[in-house]
Every structure is written in structure tokens, then in C-alpha cells.
Design a protein around this motif. Structure first.
Motif, PDB file in Angstrom:
ATOM      1  N   THR A 144      39.244  40.519  36.973  1.00  0.00           N
ATOM      2  CA  THR A 144      38.562  40.038  36.099  1.00  0.00           C
ATOM      3  C   THR A 144      37.671  39.705  37.598  1.00  0.00           C
ATOM      4  N   SER A 145      38.268  39.437  39.103  1.00  0.00           N
ATOM      5  CA  SER A 145      37.574  39.009  40.162  1.00  0.00           C
ATOM      6  C   SER A 145      37.069  40.262  40.745  1.00  0.00           C
ATOM      7  N   TYR A 146      37.387  41.206  40.530  1.00  0.00           N
ATOM      8  CA  TYR A 146      36.451  42.479  41.603  1.00  0.00           C
ATOM      9  C   TYR A 146      35.389  43.180  41.539  1.00  0.00           C
ATOM     10  N   TYR A 147      35.049  43.777  41.823  1.00  0.00           N
ATOM     11  CA  TYR A 147      33.934  44.841  41.841  1.00  0.00           C
ATOM     12  C   TYR A 147      33.790  46.056  43.075  1.00  0.00           C
ATOM     13  N   GLY A 148      33.159  47.055  42.542  1.00  0.00           N
ATOM     14  CA  GLY A 148      33.544  47.820  43.577  1.00  0.00           C
ATOM     15  C   GLY A 148      33.463  49.181  43.064  1.00  0.00           C
ATOM     16  N   GLY A 149      33.099  50.100  43.144  1.00  0.00           N
ATOM     17  CA  GLY A 149      33.254  51.727  42.757  1.00  0.00           C
ATOM     18  C   GLY A 149      33.054  52.647  43.158  1.00  0.00           C
ATOM     19  N   VAL A 178      33.480  36.995  30.440  1.00  0.00           N
ATOM     20  CA  VAL A 178      33.045  38.087  30.083  1.00  0.00           C
ATOM     21  C   VAL A 178      34.372  39.197  30.898  1.00  0.00           C
ATOM     22  N   LYS A 179      35.076  39.656  29.831  1.00  0.00           N
ATOM     23  CA  LYS A 179      36.515  39.994  30.057  1.00  0.00           C
ATOM     24  C   LYS A 179      35.881  41.432  29.901  1.00  0.00           C
ATOM     25  N   ILE A 199      30.230  38.183  34.556  1.00  0.00           N
ATOM     26  CA  ILE A 199      30.562  39.079  33.894  1.00  0.00           C
ATOM     27  C   ILE A 199      31.225  40.666  34.753  1.00  0.00           C
ATOM     28  N   SER A 200      33.105  39.847  34.206  1.00  0.00           N
ATOM     29  CA  SER A 200      33.687  40.925  34.616  1.00  0.00           C
ATOM     30  C   SER A 200      33.184  42.776  34.769  1.00  0.00           C
ATOM     31  N   LYS A 201      34.235  43.144  35.388  1.00  0.00           N
ATOM     32  CA  LYS A 201      33.593  44.137  36.060  1.00  0.00           C
ATOM     33  C   LYS A 201      34.214  44.481  34.450  1.00  0.00           C
TER      34      LYS A 201
END
Length: 378
Positions: free
Chosen positions: A161-166, A59-60, A88-90
Motif C-alpha cells: 500500500t506504500s508504492y506508486y508508479g507503473g 484505503v486499500k 489512497i493506495s494504488k
């Protein structure tokens, strides 16, 4: 245990799949739709249709996947680059609002059920039949390299779509309520398996409530950082840990029941962030049911430098040889009750490590959590 995935190039497969992104058929009045592409616009899945995941469905950013109460989703078998799972992407969202009477069910293609309230013949020992669900957000994480964001190993490192964090503790990945996730944990190519539900940098505006994870091959639920507040979580017969926390998680988990199978490793594994920010999380009203035929099972592991607390940990069914292992002096465990033969025993010899002095026993049980809607209860 932080077992992660390994990425394999999907480009050749995606080229072949372009002409056939969705296909459907009708069987016995219930339509079947196969989903094998990313979701880039708002999409609705209806209860009168069974959805089949074929491959990794993402899910983009900017898209929301709406899933109606009573919807059945099955996943094709496969490992490594052929793994079927939902990501479920960022910036993407899921709105999966089941009810106790009409939950939303994710399960394996091999499951015999044709509706969410059918009786399944697959036992909890049937594990690793598909990949599970991953949610990626932009809430803070704490990693060894001190990066604000990182990619989830196993997804394409070259894809956004593979990244997380912020830096957004208020990240909102949507809603998951009354959702049952069954028989996941496929091998992904490195001897590791996927989790039933993986929450990576997920923020506190996300709702994760009344979740069942049944018969997963690795951890039931794993939380990598973030600020999300899951509640009413049931994990049954996970192959590794029932619930695993790491990467500087600063949220809270309320009302959870972990039921270990004979081959499960442990109830809870709690770890701090790998960077300067250890994180500080709160767990409350946590029930762990062990399997007395496995004296090697660990009740709880708290790694060194972990910070936070558990208020109310109720332990039953474990062998007297089972241990609570805590190396974190700053981590507090209050109102611990250990039952043996359904009587309060509170055995100090079941606790070991430098953090033992931060543990206090309780003398009364809280009311059990109602999971009557789940596959486990039925």
C-alpha cells in the motif's frame, strides 16, 4: 521542494488498536465516528456524521471510500509515527463529491467548526496540525533509479500500500471535487513536513477539481509524476511552495490561485523527472499572489532540464526584489503579466536564468478564478 516522510514501525500500536477499530458517540444531534484502521471494503461517510482520523488511515486496493457532500472530517494531532492522515493506495479509490454549497472539509481536531459551513476561528498561520491526504497510483513516474514504481518515503516500505508508479497513464484514483484541506503538514520525524494534497503517479482518469488547501506547513499540493489533470486549485499560505511538480509529470494543471503568506517560500517549483524521461507538463491560467513584506519570496522556480509550458501566469503582490528563476531553456512561459500596485509593470529584471529567453510578456488579464465557496473567500 521535495520534502518526504520517514517510516516508523506501527506494529505495536496496531496490535493495541485491534479491539477498538471504530468507535462513535453523539453530540448535539451530530454523530462522531473515530476511524483508526485501514479501509478494505467499500465504505460510505455521511454528512450527518463527523469523522475523526486517528493515525494513518489507508484505503486499500479494491476498496472505495465514498464521502457525501457536506461531510466534515477532522484529524487528531500527532507527529512521526502518530501522524494522522488519509492515504489512497494504488488500486484504491476515493469518491469525494462535494458541491459549492456543501463542500467536503478535512481539518484539524482543534478547528472549532461543527459543520462545513461554520465560520472557523483558526487562521492560516495554524499549520502542521495533522498530515494531509496522499493519493498513490500506477501511472508512469521518472525516478533517479529508473524504477517503474517506488514507495512513498514515510510509509511502510514493506507494505504494498506504500508504492506508486507503473505503466498505466489511465489510472483512476476516483474523484475529489469541492474539497477543502486545512491546517495540515505535520512534522514526520526528520525535520520534514507533509503536504496538503500529494498526488503520486496519479493517472488522467482521476478527477481533481475545485480543491482548497489552506494553511499547510509544507507544500500546498505536490505532484510526483503521473498524468492527472487537476483544475481549479486554490492554495493559501503554504509554508514552503504553493505547488510543486517533479518526477516526470506529464499532465496539465488548469486554473490555479496561489496566495502566499508572509512566511511562504515560493509560488511554484517545477522540476523534471530524475530518470531519462524528463516529462512535459502544461500549466494554464495560473495566478500567484505574493506578500510584499517578504522580499525573499520566489515567484517561480524552473529547474534545469524541465520541459513543458505555462500559458498565462499572472503575478501580483510580490516585492520588486522577488524573482522568477528559470534554468530550463526548453521550458516556455507565455503571456506572463507582472503587476505592481495593481498596474501592469512586466519588469524584465524580475526574471533570471538561462531560460529567460523562453519567456514572453502579455498585455491583458484573464478573468479571475471564482473560489467563492472556499474557507479563504469566506
Amino acid at each position: 521542494m521535495n520534502k518526504r516522510l520517514t517510516y516508523y514501525s506501527l506494529a505495536p500500536l496496531l496490535i493495541l488498536m485491534i479491539p477498538l477499530l471504530f468507535w462513535s458517540c453523539t453530540e448535539g444531534g451530530q454523530k462522531t465516528v473515530t476511524v483508526n484502521q485501514s479501509i478494505a471494503t467499500d465504505t460510505w461517510w455521511k454528512a450527518n456524521t463527523t469523522y475523526i482520523l486517528e493515525g494513518t488511515v489507508i484505503v486499500k486496493d479494491g476498496a472505495t471510500l465514498h464521502i457525501e457532500a457536506g461531510t466534515l472530517i477532522k484529524a487528531m494531532p500527532g507527529e512521526a509515527r502518530n501522524i494522522s492522515m488519509l492515504v489512497i493506495s494504488k488500486g484504491g479509490k476515493i469518491e469525494a463529491k462535494g458541491t459549492a454549497q456543501q463542500p467536503i472539509v478535512f481539518t484539524a481536531l482543534d478547528d472549532n467548526i461543527s459543520s462545513v459551513n461554520d465560520t472557523s476561528m483558526l487562521k492560516a498561520s495554524k499549520q502542521g496540525l495533522w498530515g494531509g491526504i496522499i493519493m498513490l497510483g500506477d501511472a508512469p513516474i521518472s525516478t533517479e533509479l529508473e524504477d517503474e514504481e517506488t514507495f512513498y518515503t514515510g510509509l511502510n516500505p514493506n507494505a504494498k500500500t506504500s508504492y506508486y508508479g507503473g505503466a498505466n497513464p489511465n489510472h483512476n484514483g476516483g474523484v475529489m471535487e469541492y474539497v477543502s484541506i486545512r491546517h495540515g503538514g505535520s512534522y514526520v520525524g526528520t525535520g520534514s513536513e507533509s503536504n496538503g494534497l500529494t498526488l503520486c503517479g496519479v493517472g488522467e482518469q482521476t478527477t481533481i477539481d475545485n480543491i482548497e488547501i489552506f494553511g499547510n506547513q509544507d507544500d500546498g499540493m505536490e505532484i510526483f509524476g503521473g498524468t492527472v489533470h487537476p483544475s481549479n486549485v486554490l492554495v493559501v499560505s503554504a509554508g514552503d511552495d504553493g505547488i510543486d511538480i517533479s518526477q516526470g509529470y506529464t499532465g496539465s494543471l488548469k486554473n490555479a490561485l496561489v496566495v502566499l503568506g508572509e512566511n511562504s517560500d515560493s509560488g511554484l517549483e517545477l522540476e523534471p523527472g530524475a530518470g531519462p524521461d524528463a516529462g512535459s507538463f502544461t500549466l494554464s491560467n495560473i495566478h500567484l499572489m505574493g506578500h510584499e513584506n517578504n522580499p525573499e519570496q520566489v515567484i517561480l522556480t524552473v529547474a534545469e532540464n524541465s520541459q513543458g509550458s505555462i500559458d498565462g501566469l499572472y503575478v501580483r503582490g510580490f516585492s520588486p526584489e522577488a524573482k522568477i528563476k528559470t534554468a530550463a531553456e526548453a521550458f516556455k512561459l507565455q503571456h506572463l503579466i507582472i503587476l505592481q500596485q495593481e498596474e501592469i509593470a512586466n519588469l524584465p529584471e524580475m526574471i533570471e536564468g538561462a531560460g529567460a529567453q523562453a519567456i514572453s510578456f502579455g498585455d491583458h488579464l484573464e478573468d479571475p478564478i471564482d473560489f467563492g465557496w472556499t474557507r479563504w473567500a469566506k
